[in-house]
Design a protein around this motif. Sequence first.
Motif, PDB file in Angstrom:
ATOM      1  N   PRO A   1      42.949  33.927  34.931  1.00 32.47           N
ATOM      2  CA  PRO A   1      43.905  34.885  35.493  1.00 32.47           C
ATOM      3  C   PRO A   1      44.678  35.670  34.438  1.00 32.47           C
ATOM      4  CG  PRO A   1      44.765  32.665  35.682  1.00 32.47           C
ATOM      5  CD  PRO A   1      43.361  32.555  35.130  1.00 32.47           C
ATOM      6  N   PHE A   2      44.814  35.108  33.240  1.00 31.85           N
ATOM      7  CA  PHE A   2      45.582  35.778  32.198  1.00 31.85           C
ATOM      8  C   PHE A   2      44.627  36.292  31.129  1.00 31.85           C
ATOM      9  CE2 PHE A   2      48.255  32.395  33.962  1.00 31.85           C
ATOM     10  CZ  PHE A   2      49.220  33.194  34.557  1.00 31.85           C
ATOM     11  N   HIS A   3      44.566  37.597  31.025  1.00 32.29           N
ATOM     12  CA  HIS A   3      43.650  38.234  30.091  1.00 32.29           C
ATOM     13  C   HIS A   3      44.269  39.568  29.698  1.00 32.29           C
ATOM     14  CE1 HIS A   3      40.048  40.240  28.593  1.00 32.29           C
ATOM     15  NE2 HIS A   3      39.464  39.062  28.547  1.00 32.29           N
ATOM     16  N   PRO A   4      44.140  39.960  28.458  1.00 30.79           N
ATOM     17  CA  PRO A   4      44.698  41.251  28.056  1.00 30.79           C
ATOM     18  C   PRO A   4      44.023  42.387  28.832  1.00 30.79           C
ATOM     19  CG  PRO A   4      43.750  40.081  26.161  1.00 30.79           C
ATOM     20  CD  PRO A   4      43.488  39.258  27.362  1.00 30.79           C
ATOM     21  N   PRO A   5      44.708  43.517  28.928  1.00 26.42           N
ATOM     22  CA  PRO A   5      44.110  44.661  29.620  1.00 26.42           C
ATOM     23  C   PRO A   5      42.797  45.097  28.971  1.00 26.42           C
ATOM     24  CG  PRO A   5      46.434  45.042  29.212  1.00 26.42           C
ATOM     25  CD  PRO A   5      46.050  43.802  28.454  1.00 26.42           C
ATOM     26  N   VAL A   6      41.931  45.624  29.818  1.00 24.70           N
ATOM     27  CA  VAL A   6      40.642  46.155  29.389  1.00 24.70           C
ATOM     28  C   VAL A   6      40.676  47.657  29.652  1.00 24.70           C
ATOM     29  CG1 VAL A   6      38.156  46.123  29.827  1.00 24.70           C
ATOM     30  CG2 VAL A   6      39.465  43.997  29.949  1.00 24.70           C
ATOM     31  N   LYS A   7      40.314  48.436  28.645  1.00 24.66           N
ATOM     32  CA  LYS A   7      40.337  49.898  28.773  1.00 24.66           C
ATOM     33  C   LYS A   7      38.982  50.392  29.266  1.00 24.66           C
ATOM     34  CE  LYS A   7      42.697  52.300  25.916  1.00 24.66           C
ATOM     35  NZ  LYS A   7      43.254  53.062  24.799  1.00 24.66           N
ATOM     36  N   ARG A   8      39.013  51.230  30.304  1.00 23.76           N
ATOM     37  CA  ARG A   8      37.797  51.852  30.829  1.00 23.76           C
ATOM     38  C   ARG A   8      38.069  53.322  31.081  1.00 23.76           C
ATOM     39  NH1 ARG A   8      35.960  47.197  35.114  1.00 23.76           N
ATOM     40  NH2 ARG A   8      35.666  45.590  33.556  1.00 23.76           N
TER      41      ARG A   8
ATOM     42  N   LEU B   1      43.683  48.170  32.399  1.00 21.68           N
ATOM     43  CA  LEU B   1      44.101  47.238  33.442  1.00 21.68           C
ATOM     44  C   LEU B   1      43.575  45.846  33.104  1.00 21.68           C
ATOM     45  CD1 LEU B   1      43.140  49.247  36.661  1.00 21.68           C
ATOM     46  CD2 LEU B   1      45.453  48.856  35.811  1.00 21.68           C
ATOM     47  N   GLU B   2      44.276  44.847  33.549  1.00 19.40           N
ATOM     48  CA  GLU B   2      43.796  43.490  33.415  1.00 19.40           C
ATOM     49  C   GLU B   2      42.562  43.318  34.298  1.00 19.40           C
ATOM     50  OE1 GLU B   2      47.959  43.867  32.328  1.00 19.40           O
ATOM     51  OE2 GLU B   2      46.862  44.467  34.097  1.00 19.40           O
ATOM     52  N   PRO B   3      41.643  42.428  33.896  1.00 18.15           N
ATOM     53  CA  PRO B   3      40.410  42.257  34.670  1.00 18.15           C
ATOM     54  C   PRO B   3      40.633  41.989  36.158  1.00 18.15           C
ATOM     55  CG  PRO B   3      40.178  41.159  32.567  1.00 18.15           C
ATOM     56  CD  PRO B   3      41.612  41.621  32.665  1.00 18.15           C
ATOM     57  N   VAL B   4      41.664  41.225  36.499  1.00 19.08           N
ATOM     58  CA  VAL B   4      41.917  40.944  37.914  1.00 19.08           C
ATOM     59  C   VAL B   4      42.177  42.252  38.686  1.00 19.08           C
ATOM     60  CG1 VAL B   4      44.409  40.486  37.667  1.00 19.08           C
ATOM     61  CG2 VAL B   4      43.110  39.428  39.532  1.00 19.08           C
TER      62      VAL B   4
END
Length: 78
Positions: free
Chosen positions: A5-12, A25-28
């Motif tokens: 549940p805790f993961h740094p944001p991913v840029k897309r 945004l975070e993967p969730v």
Amino acid sequence: MSDVPFHPPVKRSVQIAGHKTSISLEPVFWDMLVDAAQAEAMPINALVARIDEQRIKADTPPGLASAIRVWLVSKRTA
């Protein structure tokens, strides 16, 4: 959905009105956005564009990533 549940944001990159922009945004939240786009039978770019249109009408528009997060959470609690 992601197992962690805790993961740094991913840029897309997404395209809004013919212009590419990056969103972090975070993967969730990416998972929730994909699910929402599928539920509404529309591409992610189209859903993000719709959220962006609503966002810019606000008296004090938040950043796009924040608007997406709030839209997703609001949709889940509605």
